[in-house]
Design a protein around this motif. Sequence first.
Motif, mmCIF file in Angstrom:
data_model
loop_
_atom_site.group_PDB
_atom_site.id
_atom_site.type_symbol
_atom_site.label_atom_id
_atom_site.label_comp_id
_atom_site.label_asym_id
_atom_site.label_seq_id
_atom_site.Cartn_x
_atom_site.Cartn_y
_atom_site.Cartn_z
ATOM 1 N N THR A 248 0.856 -1.183 0.000
ATOM 2 C CA THR A 248 0.000 0.000 0.000
ATOM 3 C C THR A 248 0.892 1.233 0.000
ATOM 4 O O THR A 248 1.699 1.416 0.920
ATOM 5 C CB THR A 248 -0.919 0.021 1.236
ATOM 6 O OG1 THR A 248 -1.659 -1.201 1.267
ATOM 7 C CG2 THR A 248 -1.877 1.203 1.180
ATOM 8 N N ASN A 249 0.740 2.063 -0.997
ATOM 9 C CA ASN A 249 1.570 3.268 -1.109
ATOM 10 C C ASN A 249 1.051 4.322 -0.138
ATOM 11 O O ASN A 249 0.016 4.930 -0.364
ATOM 12 C CB ASN A 249 1.561 3.795 -2.546
ATOM 13 C CG ASN A 249 2.483 4.975 -2.735
ATOM 14 O OD1 ASN A 249 3.082 5.482 -1.798
ATOM 15 N ND2 ASN A 249 2.601 5.421 -3.964
ATOM 16 N N THR B 141 3.265 8.839 -6.683
ATOM 17 C CA THR B 141 3.245 7.529 -7.338
ATOM 18 C C THR B 141 4.644 6.941 -7.207
ATOM 19 O O THR B 141 5.640 7.621 -7.450
ATOM 20 C CB THR B 141 2.849 7.676 -8.819
ATOM 21 O OG1 THR B 141 1.540 8.259 -8.866
ATOM 22 C CG2 THR B 141 2.849 6.343 -9.529
ATOM 23 N N ASP C 230 7.475 3.297 -7.124
ATOM 24 C CA ASP C 230 7.887 1.940 -7.465
ATOM 25 C C ASP C 230 8.485 1.321 -6.209
ATOM 26 O O ASP C 230 9.151 2.013 -5.424
ATOM 27 C CB ASP C 230 8.958 1.948 -8.560
ATOM 28 C CG ASP C 230 8.487 2.581 -9.856
ATOM 29 O OD1 ASP C 230 7.268 2.573 -10.107
ATOM 30 O OD2 ASP C 230 9.340 3.085 -10.602
ATOM 31 N N VAL D 157 6.856 -3.770 -7.442
ATOM 32 C CA VAL D 157 5.580 -3.161 -7.809
ATOM 33 C C VAL D 157 5.926 -1.830 -8.450
ATOM 34 O O VAL D 157 6.704 -1.044 -7.899
ATOM 35 C CB VAL D 157 4.682 -2.951 -6.568
ATOM 36 C CG1 VAL D 157 3.397 -2.246 -6.955
ATOM 37 C CG2 VAL D 157 4.396 -4.283 -5.886
ATOM 38 N N LEU E 296 2.692 2.600 -8.428
ATOM 39 C CA LEU E 296 1.602 2.493 -7.464
ATOM 40 C C LEU E 296 1.238 3.897 -6.988
ATOM 41 O O LEU E 296 2.065 4.610 -6.429
ATOM 42 C CB LEU E 296 2.030 1.610 -6.287
ATOM 43 C CG LEU E 296 0.930 1.118 -5.361
ATOM 44 C CD1 LEU E 296 -0.084 0.265 -6.128
ATOM 45 C CD2 LEU E 296 1.534 0.308 -4.219
ATOM 46 N N GLN F 125 -3.010 3.635 -2.993
ATOM 47 C CA GLN F 125 -3.425 2.475 -3.779
ATOM 48 C C GLN F 125 -2.717 1.238 -3.237
ATOM 49 O O GLN F 125 -1.572 1.307 -2.792
ATOM 50 C CB GLN F 125 -3.083 2.673 -5.255
ATOM 51 C CG GLN F 125 -3.576 1.568 -6.159
ATOM 52 C CD GLN F 125 -3.222 1.827 -7.620
ATOM 53 O OE1 GLN F 125 -2.295 2.570 -7.916
ATOM 54 N NE2 GLN F 125 -3.953 1.206 -8.521
ATOM 55 N N SER G 202 -1.647 -3.031 -3.871
ATOM 56 C CA SER G 202 -1.357 -4.004 -4.917
ATOM 57 C C SER G 202 -0.998 -5.332 -4.260
ATOM 58 O O SER G 202 -0.341 -5.364 -3.213
ATOM 59 C CB SER G 202 -0.196 -3.515 -5.777
ATOM 60 O OG SER G 202 0.164 -4.498 -6.725
ATOM 61 N N ARG H 274 11.663 2.263 -1.934
ATOM 62 C CA ARG H 274 10.565 2.954 -2.620
ATOM 63 C C ARG H 274 11.164 4.127 -3.388
ATOM 64 O O ARG H 274 11.938 4.901 -2.843
ATOM 65 C CB ARG H 274 9.545 3.448 -1.599
ATOM 66 C CG ARG H 274 8.398 4.240 -2.226
ATOM 67 C CD ARG H 274 7.351 4.653 -1.218
ATOM 68 N NE ARG H 274 7.914 5.532 -0.215
ATOM 69 C CZ ARG H 274 7.409 5.678 1.013
ATOM 70 N NH1 ARG H 274 6.364 4.984 1.386
ATOM 71 N NH2 ARG H 274 7.988 6.483 1.859
#
Length: 172
Positions: free
Chosen positions: A107-108, A113, A115, A137, A140, A144, A146, A169
């Motif tokens: 979960t970001n 946004t 990676d 991922v 993201l 959001q 994933s 991240r």
Amino acid sequence: MPTTPPPPGWGPRPPEGPPPSGPSGPQVPGWAAPPPRPPKRTNTWLVVALVLGGLAVLAVVGIIVAIVVVERTVDNPPGDGPAADVEITACEVDGDTRWPRADLTVTNRSSKTSDYVISIEFVTASGTRVAEANASVDNLAPDQASQDRAQSLTQVEGPVSCNITDVARFAS
């Protein structure tokens, strides 16, 4: 054929030295005083412009660095960095292949946004590390979530536990 006078600067040179003086100026035909020297140019304005330009560039770089540091501090408060964005939802060894796997929910929680690159280790009950796996991922969006899986291709015997060893991240 008529002759034309030569262009200026061509032809015989005027005599050198001070002009003969008289009440009405130079008395020698063709004598001309040398042109005055141009004033000596100084590049002071150029030096000042370069110094001020360099200081402006340093100020901009300093501001950008300060913004990045503040943003990272806001996005990654101590104890709540990228690792807090990853949750292991299942950890098991496949009965047929004997490959360990970890199911993940990412979960970001940052403001951009991002990676993610996630490293997982698989450990036996005795604490021995028997395998590793990675998951990633991409793109993201903030808030959001994933689902992903970190799968090792190393065969292991018996049950394992899964541990997150590293989460990176990056803003996409």
